[in-house]
Design a protein around this motif. Structure first.
Motif, mmCIF file in Angstrom:
data_model
loop_
_atom_site.group_PDB
_atom_site.id
_atom_site.type_symbol
_atom_site.label_atom_id
_atom_site.label_comp_id
_atom_site.label_asym_id
_atom_site.label_seq_id
_atom_site.Cartn_x
_atom_site.Cartn_y
_atom_site.Cartn_z
ATOM 1 N N GLN A 332 0.615 -0.856 -0.057
ATOM 2 C CA GLN A 332 -0.027 -0.111 -0.052
ATOM 3 C C GLN A 332 0.724 1.303 0.040
ATOM 4 O O GLN A 332 2.031 0.990 0.791
ATOM 5 C CB GLN A 332 -1.576 -0.065 1.342
ATOM 6 N N ASP A 333 0.696 2.345 -0.555
ATOM 7 C CA ASP A 333 1.364 3.459 -0.839
ATOM 8 C C ASP A 333 0.859 4.165 0.774
ATOM 9 O O ASP A 333 -0.069 4.099 1.361
ATOM 10 C CB ASP A 333 0.619 4.305 -2.624
ATOM 11 N N ARG A 334 1.309 5.185 1.145
ATOM 12 C CA ARG A 334 0.971 6.021 2.350
ATOM 13 C C ARG A 334 -0.706 6.616 2.297
ATOM 14 O O ARG A 334 -1.695 7.181 3.091
ATOM 15 C CB ARG A 334 1.647 7.806 2.292
ATOM 16 N N TYR A 335 -1.750 6.954 1.090
ATOM 17 C CA TYR A 335 -2.998 6.905 1.024
ATOM 18 C C TYR A 335 -3.854 5.897 1.190
ATOM 19 O O TYR A 335 -5.003 5.438 1.497
ATOM 20 C CB TYR A 335 -3.491 7.774 -0.391
ATOM 21 N N GLY A 336 -3.020 4.266 1.253
ATOM 22 C CA GLY A 336 -4.152 3.021 1.858
ATOM 23 C C GLY A 336 -4.526 2.391 0.310
ATOM 24 O O GLY A 336 -4.624 1.531 0.403
ATOM 25 N N ASN A 337 -3.615 3.503 -0.896
ATOM 26 C CA ASN A 337 -3.728 2.642 -1.665
ATOM 27 C C ASN A 337 -3.489 1.543 -2.817
ATOM 28 O O ASN A 337 -2.110 1.526 -1.990
ATOM 29 C CB ASN A 337 -3.987 3.686 -2.743
ATOM 30 N N SER A 338 -3.881 0.125 -2.253
ATOM 31 C CA SER A 338 -3.191 -1.378 -3.064
ATOM 32 C C SER A 338 -3.656 -1.672 -4.931
ATOM 33 O O SER A 338 -4.371 -0.636 -5.165
ATOM 34 C CB SER A 338 -3.865 -2.500 -2.310
#
Length: 502
Positions: A332-338
């Motif tokens: 996941q990135d820092r925005y929670g996107n996977s």
């Protein structure tokens, strides 16, 4: 000494007091040490290897089952030792009716109970299980669907089958129009229309660019009218769908089921090496789709499986908890996107997860956070219970045709307490035996207690042999609503020997 019999008759006309029937529940194990066997299964079970010498080879970290176990341990007053199975397996059938792994250790009484373990019909033949307290199904992890190229929006309003139907119907309409014209002009003797203009007319109407055509007979006019209506419906549906596809760029269809995997051209899939019930689920399934998935499903360790997954054209089949708690967060990135899509369809492995319990043992069973105690057959032999306490407790709904035995051999119960307690709703055709042999019960207390609603055709025996009960107390207590055709026996043999030397 005489024999004292105490039989309390219940008032059959009064309603049954259920609190009395189930009033004796075992809530104290007196610090007894129970043997636990388990394997790591995050987030339910997580532990560390101990480097120092200690009573327990492994130490539970903070996890769900550890919290449940510590709660029960504090409430029921027992300690525990935790071990891993010698072969590191959950348990699969072996030859001769034996099992491997955790199930094998419970089967052969090498442990009292296990933590998270999936019950199956075959496992339940050799061990017992608590109630299901969680479920961990299989999921399909794939890369998120990619955006489709914009130029393909011209074809996406209709599916492939619908496009074929439109092409066929339009071509057939031109041929039918040509045949109607040929038939009419053959009857009238005029010159007929050629096939090529008829085909152009049917396609022109569909594309809203019809060629010039004049019909001279009623059959042609009716057919052309219906074709104009059909073309209007098809054209309106296509134009509205095309606007939508051009406004929002479409994506590939996500993979949510095993059917999607099988229908995706050039797609492959895999899973972690299967063990225990995960292996049994795929290996013993009768579902043809699952069998087809398993036939073409190689095993990959997580690093290799994730590498193939990120490459594309590959799906990784994993358990829900591991997927959501251990794998997906790492990407996941820092925005929670996977970058991964997790299937919406879940494939449960049998009924769910529970705790495994060896048969014929005295333990508290966790059944949906409710502690129940059961005894199948217990035998205790000891030399000294002076000042101590021994409790046999049973709560059961049905012992019909079964056998329950409480057996104790001790040399000294002076000042101690021994209680045999049974609450059962149905002992029809079964056998219950309370048996005690002791040399010294001086000042101690021995109680045989039974509450049952139905002993029809069954057998209940209270048996005591003691050499010394001086100052002690022995009570046989029975409450029953139905003993029709059954047998109840109170037996006491006691002898006090006093030798005086002048």
């Amino acid at each position: 000494m005489g024999i004292q019999q105490l039989v309390q008759q219940s008032d059959l006309s009064s309603p049954v007091q259920w609190d009395d029937v189930f009033r004796e529940k075992h809530e104290n194990f007196m610090g007894h040490t129970l043997r636990i066997v388990t394997l790591t299964y995050f987030p339910f079970i997580d532990f560390e290897e101990r480097n120092t010498d200690g009573d327990s080879p492994i130490y539970l970290s903070d996890c769900l089952d550890a919290r449940i176990l510590n709660t029960f341990s504090a409430h029921l007053n027992f300690t525990y030792k935790i071990h891993e199975p010698w072969d590191g397996a959950w348990g699969v059938p072996l030859v001769g009716g034996n099992w491997s792994g955790i199930v094998g250790m419970l089967q052969h009484h090498k442990a009292d109970f296990s933590l998270n373990l999936t019950p199956t019909p075959s496992r339940m033949k050799v061990i017992s299980h608590s109630r299901i307290y969680t479920r961990d199904p299989f999921l399909i992890m794939s890369l998120k669907p990619k955006l489709l190229p914009r130029h393909s929006a011209l074809l996406r309003p209709f599916t492939g089958d619908l496009w074929i139907m439109v092409i066929v119907f339009t071509s057939v309409a031109g041929v039918v129009l040509w045949l109607l014209q040929r038939t009419w002009f053959w009857v009238s003797g005029d010159r007929g229309i050629r096939l090529y203009p008829a085909l152009l007319y049917s396609w022109g109407v569909l594309l809203q660019e019809p060629v010039t055509y004049s019909s001279t007979n009623i059959s042609d006019q009716v057919f052309v009218g219906w074709w104009l209506l059909f073309s209007l419906v098809i054209d309106t549906a296509y134009r509205s769908a095309l606007i939508a596809h051009l406004s929002v760029q479409s994506k590939e269809l996500p993979i949510n089921t095993f059917d999607d995997l099988l229908n995706r051209q050039g797609w492959s899939w895999g899973s972690r090496p299967l063990q225990g019930t995960d292996f049994l689920y795929f290996n013993q399934t009768t579902d043809p789709i699952v069998r087809e998935i398993y036939k073409n499903m190689p095993a990959y360790e997580i690093p290799e499986g994730m590498r193939l997954l990120t490459t594309g054209g590959f799906s990784y089949i994993m358990k829900k908890t591991r997927t959501r708690t251990k794998i997906a967060p790492l990407y996941q990135d820092r925005y929670g996107n996977s970058p991964f899509h997790i299937s919406t369809t879940k494939y449960p492995v049998f009924g769910g997860n529970s705790w495994g319990i060896r048969s014929c043992t005295l333990v508290a069973i966790c059944q949906s956070l409710t502690c129940l105690t059961w005894v199948d057959q217990v035998s205790v032999a000891g030399e000294n219970n002076a000042g101590g306490s021994i409790v046999f407790s049973l709560n059961t709904l049905d012992n019909a045709g079964g056998s329950i035995v409480f057996s104790l051999n001790t040399l000294d119960n002076a000042g101690g307490s021994i209680v045999f307690s049974l609450n059962t709703l149905d002992n029809a055709g079964g056998s219950i035996v309370f048996s005690l042999n002791t040399l010294d019960n001086a000042g101690g207390s021995i109680v045989f207690s039974l509450n049952t609603l139905d002993n029809a055709g069954g057998s209940i025996v209270f048996s005591l042999n003691t050499l010394d009960n001086a100052g002690g107390s022995i009570v046989f207590s029975l409450n029953t609503l139905d003993n029709a055709g059954g047998s109840i026996v109170f037996s006491l043999v006691t002898l006090k020997i006093m030798l005086e030397v002048a």
